[in-house]
Design a protein around this motif. Structure first.
Motif, PDB file in Angstrom:
ATOM      1  N   ALA A 280      42.878  55.941  31.881  1.00 50.74           N
ATOM      2  CA  ALA A 280      43.416  55.853  30.522  1.00 50.74           C
ATOM      3  C   ALA A 280      44.685  56.697  30.385  1.00 50.74           C
ATOM      4  CB  ALA A 280      42.365  56.305  29.511  1.00 50.74           C
ATOM      5  N   LEU A 281      44.703  57.847  31.038  1.00 47.97           N
ATOM      6  CA  LEU A 281      45.905  58.684  31.021  1.00 47.97           C
ATOM      7  C   LEU A 281      47.066  57.988  31.742  1.00 47.97           C
ATOM      8  CD1 LEU A 281      44.318  62.186  31.712  1.00 47.97           C
ATOM      9  CD2 LEU A 281      45.464  61.463  29.610  1.00 47.97           C
ATOM     10  N   ALA A 282      46.745  57.285  32.826  1.00 49.32           N
ATOM     11  CA  ALA A 282      47.786  56.532  33.541  1.00 49.32           C
ATOM     12  C   ALA A 282      48.340  55.422  32.645  1.00 49.32           C
ATOM     13  CB  ALA A 282      47.211  55.940  34.830  1.00 49.32           C
ATOM     14  N   GLN A 283      47.466  54.770  31.897  1.00 56.41           N
ATOM     15  CA  GLN A 283      47.915  53.729  30.972  1.00 56.41           C
ATOM     16  C   GLN A 283      48.777  54.321  29.859  1.00 56.41           C
ATOM     17  OE1 GLN A 283      43.888  52.381  30.304  1.00 56.41           O
ATOM     18  NE2 GLN A 283      44.300  50.391  31.245  1.00 56.41           N
ATOM     19  N   ARG A 284      48.445  55.523  29.423  1.00 55.04           N
ATOM     20  CA  ARG A 284      49.271  56.200  28.416  1.00 55.04           C
ATOM     21  C   ARG A 284      50.696  56.383  28.931  1.00 55.04           C
ATOM     22  NH1 ARG A 284      47.680  62.239  26.662  1.00 55.04           N
ATOM     23  NH2 ARG A 284      48.545  62.671  28.732  1.00 55.04           N
ATOM     24  N   ASP A 285      50.823  56.782  30.187  1.00 56.84           N
ATOM     25  CA  ASP A 285      52.147  56.989  30.760  1.00 56.84           C
ATOM     26  C   ASP A 285      52.915  55.668  30.874  1.00 56.84           C
ATOM     27  OD1 ASP A 285      53.956  58.997  31.875  1.00 56.84           O
ATOM     28  OD2 ASP A 285      53.748  57.880  33.745  1.00 56.84           O
ATOM     29  N   ILE A 286      52.215  54.607  31.273  1.00 55.60           N
ATOM     30  CA  ILE A 286      52.856  53.296  31.393  1.00 55.60           C
ATOM     31  C   ILE A 286      53.369  52.816  30.040  1.00 55.60           C
ATOM     32  CG2 ILE A 286      52.452  50.864  31.962  1.00 55.60           C
ATOM     33  CD1 ILE A 286      50.257  51.880  33.936  1.00 55.60           C
ATOM     34  N   LEU A 287      52.636  53.108  28.971  1.00 57.45           N
ATOM     35  CA  LEU A 287      52.980  52.601  27.640  1.00 57.45           C
ATOM     36  C   LEU A 287      54.102  53.381  26.954  1.00 57.45           C
ATOM     37  CD1 LEU A 287      49.480  51.748  26.125  1.00 57.45           C
ATOM     38  CD2 LEU A 287      51.258  50.124  26.823  1.00 57.45           C
ATOM     39  N   LYS A 288      54.468  54.539  27.465  1.00 59.00           N
ATOM     40  CA  LYS A 288      55.498  55.336  26.784  1.00 59.00           C
ATOM     41  C   LYS A 288      56.787  54.540  26.542  1.00 59.00           C
ATOM     42  CE  LYS A 288      53.915  59.984  28.033  1.00 59.00           C
ATOM     43  NZ  LYS A 288      53.596  60.384  26.649  1.00 59.00           N
ATOM     44  N   PRO A 289      57.332  53.822  27.541  1.00 57.04           N
ATOM     45  CA  PRO A 289      58.544  53.032  27.275  1.00 57.04           C
ATOM     46  C   PRO A 289      58.293  51.887  26.292  1.00 57.04           C
ATOM     47  CG  PRO A 289      58.219  53.358  29.640  1.00 57.04           C
ATOM     48  CD  PRO A 289      56.966  53.783  28.962  1.00 57.04           C
TER      49      PRO A 289
ATOM     50  N   GLN B 121      41.667  48.096  36.375  1.00 57.42           N
ATOM     51  CA  GLN B 121      41.625  49.158  35.385  1.00 57.42           C
ATOM     52  C   GLN B 121      42.754  50.143  35.686  1.00 57.42           C
ATOM     53  OE1 GLN B 121      37.482  49.728  36.474  1.00 57.42           O
ATOM     54  NE2 GLN B 121      36.863  49.556  34.336  1.00 57.42           N
ATOM     55  N   GLY B 122      43.228  50.830  34.647  1.00 55.68           N
ATOM     56  CA  GLY B 122      44.283  51.811  34.845  1.00 55.68           C
ATOM     57  C   GLY B 122      45.678  51.225  34.914  1.00 55.68           C
ATOM     58  N   VAL B 123      45.824  49.926  34.603  1.00 52.49           N
ATOM     59  CA  VAL B 123      47.129  49.263  34.605  1.00 52.49           C
ATOM     60  C   VAL B 123      47.340  48.598  33.248  1.00 52.49           C
ATOM     61  CG1 VAL B 123      46.979  48.853  37.095  1.00 52.49           C
ATOM     62  CG2 VAL B 123      46.251  47.052  35.492  1.00 52.49           C
ATOM     63  N   VAL B 124      48.524  48.024  33.058  1.00 56.40           N
ATOM     64  CA  VAL B 124      48.840  47.279  31.831  1.00 56.40           C
ATOM     65  C   VAL B 124      49.354  45.903  32.250  1.00 56.40           C
ATOM     66  CG1 VAL B 124      50.323  47.152  29.787  1.00 56.40           C
ATOM     67  CG2 VAL B 124      49.393  49.368  30.527  1.00 56.40           C
TER      68      VAL B 124
ATOM     69  N   LEU C 188      51.826  45.989  35.285  1.00 54.53           N
ATOM     70  CA  LEU C 188      52.576  47.241  35.286  1.00 54.53           C
ATOM     71  C   LEU C 188      51.660  48.366  35.751  1.00 54.53           C
ATOM     72  CD1 LEU C 188      54.234  46.836  31.754  1.00 54.53           C
ATOM     73  CD2 LEU C 188      55.045  45.941  33.967  1.00 54.53           C
ATOM     74  N   GLU C 189      52.059  49.038  36.826  1.00 59.73           N
ATOM     75  CA  GLU C 189      51.231  50.100  37.388  1.00 59.73           C
ATOM     76  C   GLU C 189      51.800  51.492  37.158  1.00 59.73           C
ATOM     77  OE1 GLU C 189      49.206  48.994  41.225  1.00 59.73           O
ATOM     78  OE2 GLU C 189      50.895  47.591  41.312  1.00 59.73           O
ATOM     79  N   THR C 190      53.075  51.583  36.758  1.00 60.23           N
ATOM     80  CA  THR C 190      53.722  52.878  36.536  1.00 60.23           C
ATOM     81  C   THR C 190      54.656  52.782  35.334  1.00 60.23           C
ATOM     82  OG1 THR C 190      55.651  52.397  37.913  1.00 60.23           O
ATOM     83  CG2 THR C 190      53.718  53.331  39.027  1.00 60.23           C
ATOM     84  N   ARG C 191      55.107  53.956  34.881  1.00 56.01           N
ATOM     85  CA  ARG C 191      56.095  53.965  33.794  1.00 56.01           C
ATOM     86  C   ARG C 191      57.382  53.269  34.237  1.00 56.01           C
ATOM     87  NH1 ARG C 191      58.192  59.344  30.642  1.00 56.01           N
ATOM     88  NH2 ARG C 191      56.017  59.906  31.048  1.00 56.01           N
ATOM     89  N   ALA C 192      57.758  53.461  35.496  1.00 56.37           N
ATOM     90  CA  ALA C 192      58.962  52.803  36.010  1.00 56.37           C
ATOM     91  C   ALA C 192      58.829  51.286  35.958  1.00 56.37           C
ATOM     92  CB  ALA C 192      59.240  53.262  37.439  1.00 56.37           C
ATOM     93  N   ASP C 193      57.632  50.787  36.264  1.00 56.63           N
ATOM     94  CA  ASP C 193      57.387  49.341  36.160  1.00 56.63           C
ATOM     95  C   ASP C 193      57.635  48.861  34.731  1.00 56.63           C
ATOM     96  OD1 ASP C 193      56.628  49.202  38.820  1.00 56.63           O
ATOM     97  OD2 ASP C 193      54.475  49.160  38.389  1.00 56.63           O
TER      98      ASP C 193
END
Length: 207
Positions: free
Chosen positions: A38-47, A175-178, A189-194
């Motif tokens: 869930a924390l990883a998803q939070r980072d992905i969603l920031k942009p 899980q852990g992706v968007v 999307l697996e990372t904020r950069a993605d």
């Protein structure tokens, strides 16, 4: 076809996921790994939140999805939507998938989560679930973030892409992706950069 972007998340890993137990509309808590997802998803969603400050954020009210949503939202308002609950699997909920497969004459290799949930004899079934998912999508009127469950999120993604049930059944349940959907196409999307690259690729919509 839905033209606005949709960002779909499955909840993080739960104790029953680890045990191979069917959750459906019952619930079990997130594991440490699930909370990290869930924390990883939070980072992905920031942009995404930067690009769409007023984006509609909806989540299933079941504990595992709601806890994931609140973490991933990072303070962004989230609304509960009962239509996003996992598919109801009747009397099979709470049971080990392996036991159900064995009772039905199958083997561990045939433990297909998607098929099991939709074939529960006293469960919701595919037709009713499809109608429910179509209602959820029809109610959207702009970009949205949705946090749901394995089977429901796959159905939502498949309907947006125009897939039939056989192809929906083959979709991943990561899980852990968007999963980002726009104009009938899907990108994981697996990372904020993605996420940043993806948003750049749909810049025409953002303008």
């Amino acid at each position: 076809m839905i033209k606005h972007p949709i960002f779909l998340l499955r909840h993080g890993q739960t104790e029953w996921n680890l045990e191979g137990r069917m959750q459906g509309q019952l619930d079990s808590p997130l594991t440490a790994k699930g909370r990290a997802q869930a924390l990883a998803q939070r980072d992905i969603l920031k942009p995404v939140f930067a690009a769409f400050p007023q984006i509609d954020f909806q989540a299933s009210p079941l504990g595992r999805a709601w806890d994931t949503a609140v973490t991933a939202a990072d303070g962004h308002p989230v609304s509960q939507n009962d239509v996003l609950k996992e598919v109801f699997a009747g009397s099979w909920e709470g049971r080990l998938r392996a036991d159900i497969v064995a009772e039905c004459g199958g083997s561990a290799a045939e433990d297909d989560m998607f098929e099991l949930f939709l074939s529960a004899p006293d469960g919701e079934g595919a037709a009713a679930l499809e109608q429910r998912c179509r209602r959820a999508l029809a109610a959207l009127n702009g970009p949205a973030v949705i946090v749901s469950h394995g089977v429901v999120s796959a159905f939502l993604r498949g309907l947006v892409r125009g897939l039939g049930i056989a192809d929906i059944a083959r979709l991943s349940h990561n899980q852990g992706v968007v999963f980002a959907l726009h104009d009938g196409a899907e990108v994981m999307l697996e990372t904020r950069a993605d996420a940043e690259l993806y948003l750049a690729s749909i810049r025409a919509y953002l303008i």
